[in-house]
Design a protein around this motif. Structure first.
Motif, short mmCIF file in Angstrom:
data_model
loop_
_atom_site.label_atom_id
_atom_site.label_comp_id
_atom_site.label_asym_id
_atom_site.label_seq_id
_atom_site.Cartn_x
_atom_site.Cartn_y
_atom_site.Cartn_z
N ILE A 1 -9.55 -19.83 -36.15
CA ILE A 1 -10.44 -18.68 -36.02
C ILE A 1 -10.23 -17.98 -34.67
O ILE A 1 -10.17 -16.76 -34.59
N THR A 2 -10.11 -18.77 -33.61
CA THR A 2 -9.88 -18.19 -32.28
C THR A 2 -8.55 -17.45 -32.23
O THR A 2 -8.45 -16.35 -31.67
N LEU B 1 -6.92 -16.03 -34.69
CA LEU B 1 -7.04 -14.78 -35.44
C LEU B 1 -7.86 -13.74 -34.67
O LEU B 1 -7.54 -12.55 -34.68
N ALA B 2 -8.89 -14.20 -33.97
CA ALA B 2 -9.69 -13.28 -33.14
C ALA B 2 -8.85 -12.70 -32.01
O ALA B 2 -8.93 -11.51 -31.71
N VAL B 3 -8.04 -13.55 -31.38
CA VAL B 3 -7.16 -13.07 -30.30
C VAL B 3 -6.16 -12.06 -30.85
O VAL B 3 -5.87 -11.04 -30.20
N LEU C 1 -6.65 -9.99 -33.36
CA LEU C 1 -7.38 -8.74 -33.55
C LEU C 1 -7.65 -8.04 -32.22
O LEU C 1 -7.51 -6.82 -32.11
N ILE C 2 -8.04 -8.81 -31.21
CA ILE C 2 -8.30 -8.23 -29.89
C ILE C 2 -7.02 -7.65 -29.28
O ILE C 2 -7.06 -6.65 -28.57
N SER C 3 -5.87 -8.27 -29.59
CA SER C 3 -4.61 -7.79 -29.03
C SER C 3 -4.24 -6.39 -29.51
O SER C 3 -3.40 -5.72 -28.91
#
Length: 115
Positions: A61-62, A64-66, A68-70
């Motif tokens: 999950i982390t 995938l979040a990184v 998206l943030i990238s």
């Protein structure tokens, strides 16, 4: 860095207008990808030690979040559509390799003895 099949170089112009153009070369791309993978590996090792039962889920999950943030800097002004698309593809390519490679698989014995 130039995308040879497309003949396009990665260039980002900052603000204010007239600021020098930043060419994104191969070396920074490789270094950033390496640093991201090392940070992900370190986080995974820490999670496996502290939270072994949920480490895989939290790490995925982390990661995938990184990813998206990238994409956030890609919506900023200062680059053309081809550069945005190529850089987004690079982000996805790195994630497509790192996330499956570092997601811990179910623990299986290395070999089985019959006896």
């Amino acid at each position: 860095m130039t995308v040879p099949p497309l003949g396009h170089r990665f260039a980002v112009t900052g603000r204010p207008a007239g600021q020098e153009t930043l060419d994104i070369g191969l070396a920074p791309v490789v270094v950033i990808a390496l640093l991201a993978s090392l940070a992900g590996w370190a986080m995974l090792a820490l999670l496996e030690r502290l939270l072994p039962r949920t480490a895989q889920r939290i790490w995925t999950i982390t990661a995938l979040a990184v990813l998206l943030i990238s994409f956030a800097p890609l919506v900023a002004p200062g680059m053309d559509s081809a550069t945005r698309l190529a850089l987004a593809a690079l982000h996805v390519a790195v994630a497509a390799v790192l996330i499956p490679a570092m997601t811990p698989a179910t623990v299986r014995p290395a070999f089985t003895t019959f006896g």
